[in-house]
Design an enzyme around this catalytic site. Structure first.
Site, PDB file in Angstrom:
ATOM      1  N   CYS A   2       0.843  -1.189   0.000  1.00 49.82           N
ATOM      2  CA  CYS A   2       0.000   0.000   0.000  1.00 49.82           C
ATOM      3  C   CYS A   2       0.883   1.245   0.000  1.00 49.82           C
ATOM      4  O   CYS A   2       1.963   1.256   0.580  1.00 49.82           O
ATOM      5  CB  CYS A   2      -0.937   0.103   1.191  1.00 49.82           C
ATOM      6  SG  CYS A   2      -1.966  -1.342   1.415  1.00 49.82           S
ATOM      7  N   ARG A  27       3.128  -0.147  -5.186  1.00 48.88           N
ATOM      8  CA  ARG A  27       2.947  -0.777  -3.878  1.00 48.88           C
ATOM      9  C   ARG A  27       1.608  -1.497  -3.757  1.00 48.88           C
ATOM     10  O   ARG A  27       1.301  -2.073  -2.719  1.00 48.88           O
ATOM     11  CB  ARG A  27       3.053   0.276  -2.780  1.00 48.88           C
ATOM     12  CG  ARG A  27       4.361   1.031  -2.802  1.00 48.88           C
ATOM     13  CD  ARG A  27       4.350   2.135  -1.792  1.00 48.88           C
ATOM     14  NE  ARG A  27       4.572   1.621  -0.450  1.00 48.88           N
ATOM     15  CZ  ARG A  27       5.747   1.569   0.145  1.00 48.88           C
ATOM     16  NH1 ARG A  27       6.816   2.005  -0.458  1.00 48.88           N
ATOM     17  NH2 ARG A  27       5.855   1.083   1.360  1.00 48.88           N
ATOM     18  N   TRP A  74      -2.912  -2.688  -1.528  1.00 49.06           N
ATOM     19  CA  TRP A  74      -2.684  -4.104  -1.807  1.00 49.06           C
ATOM     20  C   TRP A  74      -3.365  -4.834  -0.661  1.00 49.06           C
ATOM     21  O   TRP A  74      -2.982  -4.687   0.504  1.00 49.06           O
ATOM     22  CB  TRP A  74      -1.190  -4.430  -1.849  1.00 49.06           C
ATOM     23  CG  TRP A  74      -0.930  -5.843  -2.255  1.00 49.06           C
ATOM     24  CD1 TRP A  74      -0.891  -6.345  -3.528  1.00 49.06           C
ATOM     25  CD2 TRP A  74      -0.680  -6.960  -1.389  1.00 49.06           C
ATOM     26  NE1 TRP A  74      -0.638  -7.691  -3.504  1.00 49.06           N
ATOM     27  CE2 TRP A  74      -0.507  -8.100  -2.206  1.00 49.06           C
ATOM     28  CE3 TRP A  74      -0.596  -7.120  -0.005  1.00 49.06           C
ATOM     29  CZ2 TRP A  74      -0.245  -9.371  -1.695  1.00 49.06           C
ATOM     30  CZ3 TRP A  74      -0.343  -8.381   0.506  1.00 49.06           C
ATOM     31  CH2 TRP A  74      -0.164  -9.484  -0.333  1.00 49.06           C
ATOM     32  N   ASN A  98      -0.696   1.736   5.775  1.00 48.85           N
ATOM     33  CA  ASN A  98       0.123   0.731   5.092  1.00 48.85           C
ATOM     34  C   ASN A  98       0.700  -0.162   6.178  1.00 48.85           C
ATOM     35  O   ASN A  98       1.335   0.333   7.103  1.00 48.85           O
ATOM     36  CB  ASN A  98       1.247   1.434   4.317  1.00 48.85           C
ATOM     37  CG  ASN A  98       2.352   0.484   3.907  1.00 48.85           C
ATOM     38  OD1 ASN A  98       2.102  -0.692   3.651  1.00 48.85           O
ATOM     39  ND2 ASN A  98       3.576   0.981   3.839  1.00 48.85           N
ATOM     40  N   GLY A  99       0.451  -1.474   6.077  1.00 48.82           N
ATOM     41  CA  GLY A  99       0.969  -2.402   7.083  1.00 48.82           C
ATOM     42  C   GLY A  99      -0.116  -3.364   7.516  1.00 48.82           C
ATOM     43  O   GLY A  99      -1.133  -3.517   6.839  1.00 48.82           O
ATOM     44  N   GLU A 479      14.292 -18.653 -11.349  1.00 45.97           N
ATOM     45  CA  GLU A 479      13.881 -17.286 -11.676  1.00 45.97           C
ATOM     46  C   GLU A 479      12.987 -17.280 -12.928  1.00 45.97           C
ATOM     47  O   GLU A 479      11.983 -16.562 -12.981  1.00 45.97           O
ATOM     48  CB  GLU A 479      15.124 -16.408 -11.876  1.00 45.97           C
ATOM     49  CG  GLU A 479      14.900 -15.024 -12.454  1.00 45.97           C
ATOM     50  CD  GLU A 479      14.002 -14.127 -11.608  1.00 45.97           C
ATOM     51  OE1 GLU A 479      13.622 -14.509 -10.500  1.00 45.97           O
ATOM     52  OE2 GLU A 479      13.643 -13.041 -12.104  1.00 45.97           O
ATOM     53  N   LYS A 483       9.231 -15.844 -12.999  1.00 43.09           N
ATOM     54  CA  LYS A 483       8.808 -14.787 -13.940  1.00 43.09           C
ATOM     55  C   LYS A 483       7.577 -15.234 -14.717  1.00 43.09           C
ATOM     56  O   LYS A 483       6.620 -14.474 -14.880  1.00 43.09           O
ATOM     57  CB  LYS A 483       9.907 -14.464 -14.959  1.00 43.09           C
ATOM     58  CG  LYS A 483      11.055 -13.630 -14.501  1.00 43.09           C
ATOM     59  CD  LYS A 483      10.807 -12.140 -14.517  1.00 43.09           C
ATOM     60  CE  LYS A 483      10.480 -11.659 -13.135  1.00 43.09           C
ATOM     61  NZ  LYS A 483      11.574 -11.540 -12.210  1.00 43.09           N
ATOM     62  N   GLU A 486       4.406 -15.356 -12.394  1.00 43.83           N
ATOM     63  CA  GLU A 486       3.849 -14.093 -11.918  1.00 43.83           C
ATOM     64  C   GLU A 486       3.254 -13.265 -13.051  1.00 43.83           C
ATOM     65  O   GLU A 486       2.329 -12.485 -12.822  1.00 43.83           O
ATOM     66  CB  GLU A 486       4.869 -13.274 -11.110  1.00 43.83           C
ATOM     67  CG  GLU A 486       5.999 -12.643 -11.882  1.00 43.83           C
ATOM     68  CD  GLU A 486       6.864 -11.747 -10.996  1.00 43.83           C
ATOM     69  OE1 GLU A 486       8.068 -11.671 -11.254  1.00 43.83           O
ATOM     70  OE2 GLU A 486       6.355 -11.122 -10.048  1.00 43.83           O
ATOM     71  N   HIS A 502      14.742 -37.575  -9.819  1.00 41.05           N
ATOM     72  CA  HIS A 502      14.320 -37.890  -8.452  1.00 41.05           C
ATOM     73  C   HIS A 502      12.844 -37.552  -8.226  1.00 41.05           C
ATOM     74  O   HIS A 502      12.416 -37.374  -7.095  1.00 41.05           O
ATOM     75  CB  HIS A 502      15.217 -37.151  -7.451  1.00 41.05           C
ATOM     76  CG  HIS A 502      16.646 -37.550  -7.567  1.00 41.05           C
ATOM     77  ND1 HIS A 502      17.115 -38.772  -7.135  1.00 41.05           N
ATOM     78  CD2 HIS A 502      17.711 -36.922  -8.129  1.00 41.05           C
ATOM     79  CE1 HIS A 502      18.411 -38.866  -7.394  1.00 41.05           C
ATOM     80  NE2 HIS A 502      18.795 -37.747  -8.008  1.00 41.05           N
ATOM     81  N   LYS A 602       4.699  -4.242  -6.187  1.00 43.00           N
ATOM     82  CA  LYS A 602       6.149  -4.148  -6.414  1.00 43.00           C
ATOM     83  C   LYS A 602       6.927  -4.259  -5.099  1.00 43.00           C
ATOM     84  O   LYS A 602       7.960  -4.890  -5.037  1.00 43.00           O
ATOM     85  CB  LYS A 602       6.446  -2.817  -7.099  1.00 43.00           C
ATOM     86  CG  LYS A 602       7.902  -2.586  -7.406  1.00 43.00           C
ATOM     87  CD  LYS A 602       8.296  -3.309  -8.657  1.00 43.00           C
ATOM     88  CE  LYS A 602       9.763  -3.154  -8.968  1.00 43.00           C
ATOM     89  NZ  LYS A 602      10.237  -4.342  -9.701  1.00 43.00           N
TER      90      LYS A 602
HETATM   91  O1  M6R Z   1      12.164  -5.091  -3.433  1.00 40.71           O
HETATM   92  P1  M6R Z   1      12.710  -6.464  -3.260  1.00 40.71           P
HETATM   93  O2  M6R Z   1      13.819  -6.773  -4.205  1.00 40.71           O
HETATM   94  O3  M6R Z   1      13.082  -6.767  -1.837  1.00 40.71           O
HETATM   95  O4  M6R Z   1      11.518  -7.431  -3.656  1.00 40.71           O
HETATM   96  C1  M6R Z   1      11.638  -8.815  -3.499  1.00 40.71           C
HETATM   97  C2  M6R Z   1      10.533  -9.530  -4.219  1.00 40.71           C
HETATM   98  O5  M6R Z   1       9.286  -9.126  -3.749  1.00 40.71           O
HETATM   99  C3  M6R Z   1      10.591  -9.302  -5.736  1.00 40.71           C
HETATM  100  O6  M6R Z   1      11.820  -9.667  -6.263  1.00 40.71           O
HETATM  101  C4  M6R Z   1       9.474 -10.129  -6.422  1.00 40.71           C
HETATM  102  O7  M6R Z   1       9.736 -11.495  -6.283  1.00 40.71           O
HETATM  103  C5  M6R Z   1       9.337  -9.724  -7.886  1.00 40.71           C
HETATM  104  N1  M6R Z   1       7.956  -9.520  -8.182  1.00 40.71           N
HETATM  105  C6  M6R Z   1       9.791 -10.774  -8.833  1.00 40.71           C
HETATM  106  O8  M6R Z   1       9.712 -10.370 -10.146  1.00 40.71           O
END
Ligand code: M6R
Length: 607
Positions: A2, A27, A74, A98-99, A479, A483, A486, A502, A602
């Site tokens: 947020c 956010r 969020w 926020n929190g 990774e 990607k 998400e 395995h 984000k």
């Molecule tokens: O701001 P940060 O790098 O600490 O964020 C960590 C993760 O939330 C961030 O990398 C998240 O996994 C991304 N959406 C991945 O693309």
């Protein structure tokens, strides 16, 4: 998560609040809302969904007040709906939060029993009614907030606006960031300096437990005990202009294409290009005395840490323990009090990473922060800051921040090896030569985009996708899968190629695309063997390897992406760009929002 903002202005502030919220939409974007005082009376506009829905509502029913607060959400407690959108309000005040207020259930019961009408499913609403209750007992707004704050457990950044008080905002922070901005006869509150950048670059940060009383004349800070304290004003480097997409359809596409430049820029910070030497990094502990390193991070930053572990162990012969921050912070891991903990974060505000940093610090460890936002909490709490110079990353999916994190990990791993005497001059020079070639190689990899797009058309029809890799390509497989998940919402898994037999090999059939990341490294042939095992079971293989990899693989490939030839050590930095393009194009073909995928934000400032 947020984003919150508050403005004490000299004219109508709704437009400014929307501008600030646009910069905070990273956010969260489940709903947005604004409250202002119209002729002294609290008035709200709220809308479910992205900020543009709120803008439409404001266009139909404008707000004219010269003081106001705003929020982009969020959702944590309560579904994303207009009813649950902030600001939450009573007749006396409105608040944005926020929190997470962890004891909200008990507080809600107590407040309801007293006759307050709490109407939402959120935890945040108790922040409104706790203060309302204190006001009803005859306290002033400042006294009421001071009395209410200690009653809330958990994390908060709050901004309060009071009915009939057109020269007063009160902000508070515990576990979530909040900044005060100083303007010309105007004052601001915001989750970060970027939100306030169009209005001012003169910023002061609230420290943990602080609360602040804002009028147009200035700010009075209080610490957690209520004592009036001074918080230093600084000039924030956050740019005033809202970052634009340029000719790109999405910020993510732009950020993928910025990588040659920003990785080069980041490397130039760590490497003396004229001497082709890594500059000694300012380790907060004598590197020769280190017996291990701990790394903590979340999401993509964690993947960068995993790859960094390979490099540190190989170049500096130092054991590296790495954990996702949400586990590390609670598992009561023994901390090496003479050691170093590396925390990696784009935003520098990720709640679990921040909590892990605090845990490590409280237990005596020194902190190295690899952070993209220099004004963030993690940057400020680190003993040594290792900046990534990626510039603002707006797309929710981390792309350029990731490759810059890798560039930093690579450079400091070389520097550590040299400082510990485990890398001789010649080996270090060879590694530096490989590293400085990376930006150019990423530029070459980006030219594969049309081929990637063609492959994405077939991936867009898949239900599940497997990513395989060995060595540093294994974390990159993780990774790649993250990607794709998400952005496209296709189920994807990353595996160490050697682990396939395995268990996961049972998943392979003709419908399963298997993306094999196979740079030319010492385990290339092993990866090829695993690929043959997939081929023998009819899997649809998409190979990412150098020009001769397809021939050497000697299996039927559904697709092949021919990467430029390069040294193997830092190949994941280059291969990352290809993996990012795969996820991006698959999502776009499927009609998904590549910049703001569903359910995400984000910056994850709640645990
Ligand atoms: O701001 P940060 O790098 O600490 O964020 C960590 C993760 O939330 C961030 O990398 C998240 O996994 C991304 N959406 C991945 O693309």
């Amino acid at each position: 998560m947020c984003g919150i903002v508050g403005i004490l202005g000299t004219g109508p502030v709704a437009g400014q609040i929307v501008d600030a919220l646009k910069r905070l939409e990273y956010r969260g974007y489940d709903s947005a809302g604004i409250a202002t005082l119209e002729a002294g009376r609290l008035t709200r506009r709220r809308a479910e969904g992205k900020l543009r829905n709120l803008e439409t509502r404001l266009a139909a029913a404008p707000l004219e007040g010269a003081i106001g607060i705003g929020h982009t959400r969020w959702a944590t407690h309560g579904k994303p709906s207009e009813a649950n959108a902030h600001p939450h309000a009573s007749e006396k005040l409105a608040v944005v939060h926020n929190g997470i207020i962890e004891n909200f259930k008990a507080l809600r019961e107590e407040l309801s029993a007293k006759g307050h009408k709490l109407e939402t499913e959120t935890d945040s609403e108790v922040a409104a009614f706790l203060v309302t209750d204190e006001l009803a007992a005859g306290k002033s707004p400042i006294e009421a907030v001071a009395a209410a704050l200690p009653r809330m457990r958990g994390a908060y950044a709050l901004a309060y606006l009071f009915d009939g008080e057109d020269n007063l905002l009160i902000g508070a922070r515990r576990g979530a960031p909040l900044a005060v901005g100083y303007g010309q006869g105007e004052m601001y509150l915001g989750s970060d300096a970027l939100a306030l950048a169009p209005f001012t670059d003169l910023i002061a940060y609230l420290e943990e437990g602080d609360w602040v009383v804002l009028t147009r004349e200035g700010a009075v800070f209080h610490d957690a005990t209520g004592k009036v304290v001074t918080r230093r004003k600084i000039r924030s480097p956050a740019g005033g202009l809202l970052i634009e997409k340029g000719n790109y359809r999405h910020f993510m596409a732009k950020e993928i294409h910025e990588q040659p430049e920003v990785v080069g820029h980041t490397l130039a910070h760590y490497i003396d290009m004229s001497e082709q030497r890594v500059r000694p990094f300012a380790w907060p502990v004598d590197p020769a005395k280190l017996s291990r390193i701990t790394i903590c991070a979340c999401g993509t930053a964690y993947m960068a840490g995993l790859i960094g572990k390979y490099w540190i162990e190989r170049f500096a012969r130092l054991p590296v323990e790495i954990d996702v921050a949400s586990e590390y912070r609670y598992r009561e891991a023994p901390v090496d009090a003479s050691g170093v903990t590396i925390v990696i974060s784009q935003s520098g505000e990720t709640a679990d990473t921040l909590a892990s940093l605090r845990y490590a610090k409280e237990n005596g460890s020194k902190i190295v922060g690899i952070v993209n936002v220099p004004t963030s909490s993690i940057s400020r709490l680190s003993d040594s800051l290792a900046p990534t110079l990626a510039g603002p990353e707006i797309g929710v999916a981390s792309t350029k921040a990731f490759t810059c994190q890798l560039a930093v990990m690579a450079a400091i791993a070389i520097s550590l090896g040299q400082a510990r005497g485990t890398l001789d001059e010649a080996s270090a020079a060879a590694l530096v030569a490989e590293l400085v070639a990376i930006p150019g190689l990423i530029a070459q990899a980006l030219k594969l985009e049309p081929a990637v797009e063609a492959i994405a058309h077939s991936l867009a029809k898949a239900r599940d996708v497997l990513y395989l890799g060995r060595g540093t390509a294994y974390p990159l497989a993780l990774e790649g899968a993250l990607k794709l998940k998400e952005l496209s919402y296709i189920h994807a898994e990353g595996y160490a190629a050697g682990e396939l037999k395995h268990g996961p090999i049972a998943l392979i059939d003709e419908a399963m695309p298997v993306i094999v990341i196979a740079p030319r490294d010492p385990v290339f042939e092993k990866t090829v063997s695993n690929m043959q095992e997939v081929a023998a079971r009819g899997g649809r293989i998409i190979l990412i390897g150098d020009k001769s990899a397809a021939e050497e693989a000697a299996v039927g490939l559904a697709h092949f992406l021919a990467m430029p030839e390069m040294g193997h050590e830092f190949a994941p930095i280059v291969y990352a760009a290809t993996v990012q393009m795969i996820a991006y194009h698959t999502a776009v073909i499927m009609g998904k929002d590549a910049d703001q995928p569903r359910n995400l934000a984000k910056s994850v400032t709640v645990e």
